[in-house]
Design a protein around this motif. Structure first.
Motif, PDB file in Angstrom:
ATOM      1  N   HIS A  78     -10.301 -29.887 -37.576  1.00 40.21           N
ATOM      2  CA  HIS A  78     -10.895 -28.643 -37.097  1.00 40.21           C
ATOM      3  C   HIS A  78     -11.228 -27.757 -38.291  1.00 40.21           C
ATOM      4  N   ALA A  79     -12.520 -27.591 -38.552  1.00 38.28           N
ATOM      5  CA  ALA A  79     -12.962 -26.832 -39.725  1.00 38.28           C
ATOM      6  C   ALA A  79     -13.129 -25.351 -39.427  1.00 38.28           C
ATOM      7  N   GLY A  80     -13.066 -24.956 -38.141  1.00 41.88           N
ATOM      8  CA  GLY A  80     -13.322 -23.558 -37.794  1.00 41.88           C
ATOM      9  C   GLY A  80     -14.811 -23.260 -37.841  1.00 41.88           C
ATOM     10  N   PRO A  81     -15.199 -21.993 -37.678  1.00 44.52           N
ATOM     11  CA  PRO A  81     -16.631 -21.645 -37.718  1.00 44.52           C
ATOM     12  C   PRO A  81     -17.192 -21.746 -39.130  1.00 44.52           C
ATOM     13  N   LYS A  82     -18.321 -22.411 -39.265  1.00 46.96           N
ATOM     14  CA  LYS A  82     -18.994 -22.550 -40.561  1.00 46.96           C
ATOM     15  C   LYS A  82     -20.482 -22.288 -40.366  1.00 46.96           C
ATOM     16  N   PHE A  83     -21.107 -21.702 -41.387  1.00 50.51           N
ATOM     17  CA  PHE A  83     -22.531 -21.397 -41.310  1.00 50.51           C
ATOM     18  C   PHE A  83     -23.193 -21.755 -42.633  1.00 50.51           C
ATOM     19  N   GLY A  84     -24.526 -21.852 -42.592  1.00 45.70           N
ATOM     20  CA  GLY A  84     -25.276 -22.085 -43.820  1.00 45.70           C
ATOM     21  C   GLY A  84     -24.893 -23.377 -44.506  1.00 45.70           C
ATOM     22  N   GLU A  88     -22.231 -24.337 -46.015  1.00 44.89           N
ATOM     23  CA  GLU A  88     -20.908 -24.891 -45.705  1.00 44.89           C
ATOM     24  C   GLU A  88     -20.962 -25.774 -44.459  1.00 44.89           C
ATOM     25  N   LYS A  89     -21.680 -25.308 -43.454  1.00 46.51           N
ATOM     26  CA  LYS A  89     -21.854 -26.104 -42.239  1.00 46.51           C
ATOM     27  C   LYS A  89     -22.638 -27.371 -42.541  1.00 46.51           C
ATOM     28  N   THR A  90     -23.714 -27.241 -43.308  1.00 47.78           N
ATOM     29  CA  THR A  90     -24.576 -28.376 -43.617  1.00 47.78           C
ATOM     30  C   THR A  90     -23.827 -29.467 -44.373  1.00 47.78           C
ATOM     31  N   GLU A  91     -23.010 -29.086 -45.343  1.00 51.92           N
ATOM     32  CA  GLU A  91     -22.240 -30.070 -46.105  1.00 51.92           C
ATOM     33  C   GLU A  91     -21.372 -30.927 -45.183  1.00 51.92           C
ATOM     34  N   LEU A  92     -20.780 -30.291 -44.188  1.00 50.30           N
ATOM     35  CA  LEU A  92     -19.909 -31.021 -43.275  1.00 50.30           C
ATOM     36  C   LEU A  92     -20.710 -31.896 -42.309  1.00 50.30           C
ATOM     37  N   VAL A  93     -21.774 -31.344 -41.742  1.00 49.73           N
ATOM     38  CA  VAL A  93     -22.572 -32.101 -40.768  1.00 49.73           C
ATOM     39  C   VAL A  93     -23.157 -33.363 -41.389  1.00 49.73           C
ATOM     40  N   LEU A  94     -23.547 -33.292 -42.642  1.00 50.47           N
ATOM     41  CA  LEU A  94     -24.188 -34.436 -43.299  1.00 50.47           C
ATOM     42  C   LEU A  94     -23.245 -35.613 -43.549  1.00 50.47           C
ATOM     43  N   THR A  95     -21.963 -35.421 -43.291  1.00 49.41           N
ATOM     44  CA  THR A  95     -21.033 -36.554 -43.395  1.00 49.41           C
ATOM     45  C   THR A  95     -21.048 -37.395 -42.124  1.00 49.41           C
TER      46      THR A  95
END
Length: 386
Positions: A258-264, A266-273
């Protein structure tokens, strides 16, 4: 100079670019644009996805419960008495809106709704509330609907088609594209190694964490997937009232994160995995997020999806599991997608093609064009914003 005021309950992160572009478009046409919003309260505050905007106007609001119903009173009537077009959200609980509509009629100043035409999450459960919504649907002079489907709902309620502008609700796809290009491959690999135990079978969930998102279903389906895919990892990005369920699952299963709320970025780095985007519950603008990131979405055929579900075509740009109650069927669809790279690549191509019809720039242009027509009392004659 003519003026347009847009009053929204709260200002969410994803909506900022839309308002910036509308402001630019209208000011180029010699029209002043004002945005008014309030601080989030209750569930809206728990989601953690609201922001401030320096040129917008913060207005006081109160949140009350009367006979078990939540109502919100925003103080904007005096501030907007001189605007030439007032745009408000179509929500029963925003009680200042009723006064705004009545005052608009008395002052012969057009008022427009921005919204869906109905509560997609009511699903027949709130007939009186929906009847009330329909009753007020035709009391404004203009409508800005999220999608074509929403426009059909408003028209079926008796509102004239020629005074409806379909904006095609969207997000800032260019920002996502720029963020993707800015993430080095070594960052993805580092995240895989450090957080995701080197897995190549990562699924991501991104969004608010609340009842309609079906988090218990997501977690149970993830367990079934893990049984078939030993290196499966689930990454959950977001927050909300049910975030505790995710935290409990992450504590019990080291392959749930659970990474919590992420935007910009930071969110993109995680989604791309991730290889797949899991959202077994309510789907809305996440469809476009999934398309933009090139991470195919897997959802279920529920009756209460948000309007943007229209953008999703099963087997073309995403996967819709038709047995919405079966975690095993959902898990099987995800496993099949993880195992079939050709299918996944085809969905990514379909998503890329679908994106051509939607952009925040087109959405803002459609809205601005509709606002200009509303100010002139000039009926729509096609969607010339494209």
């Amino acid at each position: 100079m003519k003026s347009v005021a847009f009053v929204t309950h709260i200002l969410t992160h994803y909506r900022v670019r839309f308002h910036e572009l509308v402001k630019e478009n209208l000011e180029e046409a010699g029209i002043k644009y004002r945005l008014l919003y309030s601080d989030p309260k209750g569930t809206a505050a728990e989601k953690g996805d609201t922001v401030e905007l320096d040129w917008a106007e913060k207005i006081p609001s109160k949140q009350l419960r009367i006979l078990g119903k939540e109502i919100i009173l925003q103080s904007y009537l005096d501030r907007t008495k001189d605007v030439d077009l007032l745009v408000i959200g179509q929500e029963n609980r925003l009680i200042a809106n009723y006064a705004a509509i009545i005052l608009g009629r008395l002052r012969k100043r057009p008022v427009a709704f921005f919204g869906h035409g109905k509560n997609f999450q009511a699903a027949g459960k709130k007939p009186l509330a929906e009847a009330w919504k329909r009753r007020w649907s035709n009391t404004v002079q203009w409508w800005f609907t999220y999608t074509d489907g929403c426009a059909s709902i408003v028209e079926q309620n008796g509102f004239p088609k020629e005074f409806i502008t379909v904006v095609n609700n969207s997000i800032d796809l260019n920002a996502i594209k720029s963020e993707i290009n800015a993430v080095p491959s070594q960052v993805r690999e580092s995240l895989r190694a450090d957080m995701l135990r080197g897995s190549r079978n990562v699924a991501v969930y991104v969004g608010g964490i609340y009842k309609e998102k079906r988090i218990p279903f997501l977690i149970e389906a993830a367990k079934v997937i893990r049984a078939s895919v030993p290196d499966f990892q689930l990454l959950v990005i977001g927050s909300g009232p049910d975030a505790g369920l995710v935290a409990e699952a992450a504590a019990a299963y080291p392959w749930i994160h659970h990474a919590g709320p992420k935007f910009g970025i930071e969110k993109t780095e995680l989604v791309l995995t991730a290889k797949v985007w899991l959202m077994p519950g309510l789907v809305g603008l996440a469809v476009l997020d999934s398309f933009a990131y090139g991470v195919p979405i897997v959802t279920t055929d529920l009756p209460y999806h948000s309007p943007e579900f229209e953008y999703l075509t099963d087997g073309v740009n995403g996967v819709v599991v038709h047995d919405s109650q079966s975690t095993s069927e959902y898990a099987r669809a995800v496993v099949d997608l993880l195992d079939n790279e050709q299918h996944r690549a085809a969905l990514i191509r379909g998503a890329s093609e679908a994106l051509k019809a939607y952009s925040i720039e087109k959405m803002a242009a459609r809205f601005a064009s509709g606002a200009e027509r509303a100010l002139r009392g000039d009926p729509e004659r096609g969607d010339g914003a494209d």
